[in-house]
Design a protein around this motif. Structure first.
Motif, mmCIF file in Angstrom:
data_model
loop_
_atom_site.group_PDB
_atom_site.id
_atom_site.type_symbol
_atom_site.label_atom_id
_atom_site.label_comp_id
_atom_site.label_asym_id
_atom_site.label_seq_id
_atom_site.Cartn_x
_atom_site.Cartn_y
_atom_site.Cartn_z
ATOM 1 N N MET A 1 28.504 -25.216 52.013
ATOM 2 C CA MET A 1 29.764 -23.938 52.521
ATOM 3 C C MET A 1 29.008 -23.684 50.647
ATOM 4 O O MET A 1 29.302 -24.103 49.868
ATOM 5 C CB MET A 1 31.055 -24.807 52.648
ATOM 6 N N ILE A 2 29.255 -22.162 50.836
ATOM 7 C CA ILE A 2 29.092 -21.245 49.622
ATOM 8 C C ILE A 2 30.386 -21.709 49.181
ATOM 9 O O ILE A 2 31.450 -21.138 49.880
ATOM 10 C CB ILE A 2 29.073 -19.844 49.844
ATOM 11 N N LYS A 3 30.614 -21.731 47.319
ATOM 12 C CA LYS A 3 32.049 -21.810 46.625
ATOM 13 C C LYS A 3 31.907 -20.482 46.570
ATOM 14 O O LYS A 3 30.925 -19.617 45.712
ATOM 15 C CB LYS A 3 31.619 -22.612 45.596
ATOM 16 N N LEU A 4 33.123 -19.653 47.081
ATOM 17 C CA LEU A 4 34.066 -18.563 45.899
ATOM 18 C C LEU A 4 34.251 -18.703 44.563
ATOM 19 O O LEU A 4 35.394 -20.000 44.565
ATOM 20 C CB LEU A 4 35.029 -18.252 47.176
ATOM 21 N N GLU A 5 33.464 -17.512 44.226
ATOM 22 C CA GLU A 5 34.743 -17.173 42.802
ATOM 23 C C GLU A 5 35.279 -16.983 42.880
ATOM 24 O O GLU A 5 35.223 -15.457 42.781
ATOM 25 C CB GLU A 5 32.607 -16.645 41.680
ATOM 26 N N LYS A 6 36.281 -17.337 42.441
ATOM 27 C CA LYS A 6 37.760 -16.467 42.536
ATOM 28 C C LYS A 6 38.162 -15.351 41.722
ATOM 29 O O LYS A 6 38.674 -14.542 42.311
ATOM 30 C CB LYS A 6 38.977 -17.602 41.969
ATOM 31 N N ARG A 7 37.197 -15.016 40.322
ATOM 32 C CA ARG A 7 37.414 -13.727 39.708
ATOM 33 C C ARG A 7 36.776 -13.272 39.926
ATOM 34 O O ARG A 7 35.916 -12.163 39.314
ATOM 35 C CB ARG A 7 37.831 -14.456 38.106
ATOM 36 N N LYS A 8 35.644 -13.356 41.136
ATOM 37 C CA LYS A 8 34.204 -12.138 40.773
ATOM 38 C C LYS A 8 34.445 -11.276 42.222
ATOM 39 O O LYS A 8 34.926 -11.684 43.081
ATOM 40 C CB LYS A 8 33.591 -13.305 41.470
ATOM 41 N N ILE A 9 34.119 -10.121 40.867
ATOM 42 C CA ILE A 9 34.728 -8.914 42.261
ATOM 43 C C ILE A 9 33.282 -8.416 42.407
ATOM 44 O O ILE A 9 33.258 -7.717 41.626
ATOM 45 C CB ILE A 9 36.156 -8.252 41.474
ATOM 46 N N LEU A 10 33.190 -7.649 43.710
ATOM 47 C CA LEU A 10 31.944 -6.937 44.241
ATOM 48 C C LEU A 10 32.966 -5.679 44.791
ATOM 49 O O LEU A 10 33.019 -5.778 45.641
ATOM 50 C CB LEU A 10 30.997 -8.178 45.110
ATOM 51 N N LEU A 11 31.662 -5.150 43.534
ATOM 52 C CA LEU A 11 32.149 -3.217 43.532
ATOM 53 C C LEU A 11 30.858 -2.975 44.945
ATOM 54 O O LEU A 11 29.790 -2.571 43.949
ATOM 55 C CB LEU A 11 32.066 -2.787 42.434
ATOM 56 N N LEU A 12 31.466 -2.367 46.254
ATOM 57 C CA LEU A 12 30.708 -1.575 46.780
ATOM 58 C C LEU A 12 31.358 0.025 46.976
ATOM 59 O O LEU A 12 31.552 -0.195 48.174
ATOM 60 C CB LEU A 12 30.678 -2.019 48.819
ATOM 61 N N PRO A 13 30.699 0.533 45.961
ATOM 62 C CA PRO A 13 31.876 2.064 46.418
ATOM 63 C C PRO A 13 31.224 3.051 47.518
ATOM 64 O O PRO A 13 31.414 3.920 47.359
ATOM 65 C CB PRO A 13 30.714 2.254 44.607
ATOM 66 N N GLY A 14 29.941 3.386 48.214
ATOM 67 C CA GLY A 14 29.005 3.592 49.505
ATOM 68 C C GLY A 14 28.845 4.909 48.812
ATOM 69 O O GLY A 14 27.726 5.277 47.762
ATOM 70 N N ASP A 15 28.438 6.059 49.606
ATOM 71 C CA ASP A 15 28.835 7.166 49.822
ATOM 72 C C ASP A 15 30.155 7.857 49.664
ATOM 73 O O ASP A 15 31.030 8.162 49.830
ATOM 74 C CB ASP A 15 28.575 7.520 50.968
ATOM 75 N N GLY A 16 29.834 9.767 49.276
ATOM 76 C CA GLY A 16 30.520 10.410 49.712
ATOM 77 C C GLY A 16 31.755 10.454 48.204
ATOM 78 O O GLY A 16 31.096 10.134 47.225
ATOM 79 N N ILE A 17 33.120 10.423 48.033
ATOM 80 C CA ILE A 17 33.957 10.039 46.990
ATOM 81 C C ILE A 17 33.877 8.327 46.956
ATOM 82 O O ILE A 17 34.794 8.422 45.485
ATOM 83 C CB ILE A 17 35.238 11.131 47.763
ATOM 84 N N GLY A 18 33.473 7.709 48.025
ATOM 85 C CA GLY A 18 33.389 6.206 47.650
ATOM 86 C C GLY A 18 33.155 5.997 45.835
ATOM 87 O O GLY A 18 33.551 5.476 45.227
ATOM 88 N N PRO A 19 32.330 6.614 45.551
ATOM 89 C CA PRO A 19 32.137 5.977 44.006
ATOM 90 C C PRO A 19 32.894 6.678 43.147
ATOM 91 O O PRO A 19 33.777 6.166 41.961
ATOM 92 C CB PRO A 19 30.598 6.962 44.040
ATOM 93 N N GLU A 20 33.188 8.130 43.532
ATOM 94 C CA GLU A 20 34.028 9.073 42.429
ATOM 95 C C GLU A 20 35.699 7.865 41.766
ATOM 96 O O GLU A 20 36.386 7.701 41.254
ATOM 97 C CB GLU A 20 34.831 9.858 42.747
ATOM 98 N N VAL A 21 35.748 7.507 44.115
ATOM 99 C CA VAL A 21 37.563 6.102 43.430
ATOM 100 C C VAL A 21 37.255 4.876 43.069
ATOM 101 O O VAL A 21 38.067 4.717 42.354
ATOM 102 C CB VAL A 21 37.981 6.866 44.999
ATOM 103 N N THR A 22 36.307 5.016 43.335
ATOM 104 C CA THR A 22 36.320 3.048 42.800
ATOM 105 C C THR A 22 36.090 3.131 41.307
ATOM 106 O O THR A 22 36.078 1.992 40.403
ATOM 107 C CB THR A 22 34.517 2.376 43.537
ATOM 108 N N GLU A 23 35.404 4.386 40.651
ATOM 109 C CA GLU A 23 35.129 4.572 39.271
ATOM 110 C C GLU A 23 36.390 4.717 38.366
ATOM 111 O O GLU A 23 36.606 3.490 37.664
ATOM 112 C CB GLU A 23 34.710 5.874 38.992
ATOM 113 N N GLU A 24 37.389 4.706 39.607
ATOM 114 C CA GLU A 24 39.129 4.285 38.740
ATOM 115 C C GLU A 24 39.295 3.443 38.769
ATOM 116 O O GLU A 24 40.549 3.031 38.235
ATOM 117 C CB GLU A 24 40.019 5.430 39.769
#
Ligand code: NAD
Length: 368
Positions: A1-24
């Protein structure tokens, strides 16, 4: 089973305003790292239309496996007119459905909170919505969006038939109902479960299983049942009667959009999609604003980042066990609104208009 890294955050900003709001959100994660030494590790990848443009698929296997290893995924938004004619299996939204389904994110939490500073932004009268605080728990990996058989096929006389199947197993109903009852215990202790048991067998099973679970393990929670069409009506008639609404995938899609509009702006509301806890107490989860990629305002620097920022507050609370930090972040958002700062979507007379990044900076200044 895959061990989850608790403090690891995967950012998937996506399209349109997604990257703009994820930047914040990125700025806020960095602030917590720099000032509170929380040791968050972030990674960023393409998903949706931008991934299709580069790789010919809305999510590559590599990104999918990264998602599998991440305890927290912060998604922006995907889609837009550019990809409307792309074949069905390659559409940007398929990446989201794949993540939800394969990561088994079966419980979608969508709060509809009316900020007191913004009661005038709603189309409903202030007395109907002020102080509103509803949590919608929507089943996310079953029901008619996933049921088989499905498809479009030719039938006799040159006609075609479109088929989707609405199906639920007891276990699927029980696991999401548990989430709703547990949440209600931390709130006003009231669950209203919505289905169409009057016309659908799957709705009848839903009602029976929710009631049986209640009678067995959650007698202390106030449970009632409501037909989903009545719930749609009651949400605009008297929304404050609700605390936690528990419902299936299809009805939840509609009721949560309706509830979000009670509060005035799509740009304010976060969501969380949670999986089951494993035996080590680890859980996968994806957090995202409820709005889409807003192609009409993308690239203009005017998108409201608050929904994304509050999605990160949900991540702090539900995935990272950092309730205090979640509260601090939510309070910073309230403080900025109290100061009269507004992005264009929630602007009203006498308030100061700010850009996406100015709103993010203002929230950070309140964290200081
Ligand atoms: P939308 O939520 O993108 O936009 C609806 C309206 O709300 C637009 O006028 C937009 O400008 C405004 N708006 C949305 N978010 C805002 C924000 N943060 N700040 C200010 N204004 C905001 O919905 P739509 O227009 O129906 O869909 C656009 C695209 O997004 C479509 O391709 C759709 O499939 C996709 N979509 C994606 C998701 C997701 O990624 N989870 C969700 C919904 C829609």
């Amino acid at each position: 089973m895959i061990k989850l890294e608790k403090r690891k955050i995967l950012l998937l900003p996506g399209d349109g305003i997604g990257p703009e709001v994820t930047e914040e959100v990125k700025k806020i994660i960095n602030w917590f790292n720099d000032n509170k030494s929380l040791g968050f590790e972030t990674d960023e990848e393409l998903v949706g239309g931008c991934s299709y443009d580069k790789h010919g698929t809305p999510i590559t296997d590599e990104v999918f496996y990264k998602a599998l290893e991440s305890a927290v995924i912060m998604l922006g938004a995907v889609g837009g007119p550019k990809w409307e004619s792309v074949e069905f299996d390659k559409k940007p939204e398929r990446a989201l459905l794949k993540l939800r389904k394969e990561l088994k994110l079966f419980a979608n939490l969508r709060p509809a909170i009316c900020f007191k500073q913004l009661v005038d932004a709603s189309t409903l009268k202030p007395e109907i919505i002020s102080g509103l605080d509803i949590m919608i728990v929507r089943e996310l990996t079953g029901g008619v969006y996933f049921g088989e058989p499905r498809g479009i096929k030719p039938i006799e006389n040159g006609e075609r038939k479109g088929v989707n199947t609405h199906t639920y197993k007891s276990s699927e109903i029980i696991r999401v109902a548990k989430v709703a009852f547990d949440l209600a215990r931390k709130r006003s202790n009231k669950v209203i479960s919505c289905e169409k048991s009057n016309v659908m067998e799957a709705g009848q099973l839903w009602k029976e299983e929710v009631q049986a679970l209640h009678d067995k393990d959650y007698k202390d929670v106030n449970l009632s049942h409501m037909l989903a069409d009545n719930c749609a009506m009651q949400l605009v008639r008297n929304p404050k009667q609700f605390d936690v609404i528990l419902t299936d995938n299809l009805f939840g899609d509609m009721l949560s959009d309706e509830a979000s509009m009670l509060t005035g702006s799509l740009g304010l509301l976060p969501s969380a999609s949670l999986g089951a806890k494993n035996k080590d107490g680890e859980m996968r989860a994806m957090y995202e604003p409820i709005h889409g990629s807003a192609p009409d305002i993308a690239g203009k620097g005017i998108a409201n980042p608050i929904a994304s920022v509050l999605s990160f507050a949900m991540a702090l609370r539900y995935s990272l066990d950092l309730d205090n930090e979640a509260e601090v972040l939510e309070k910073a958002v309230q403080d900025v609104l109290n100061d009269g700062l507004r992005t264009k979507d929630i602007l009203s007379e006498g308030m100061k208009e700010v850009s996406t990044s100015e709103m993010g900076d203002a929230i950070i200044s309140k964290l200081q």
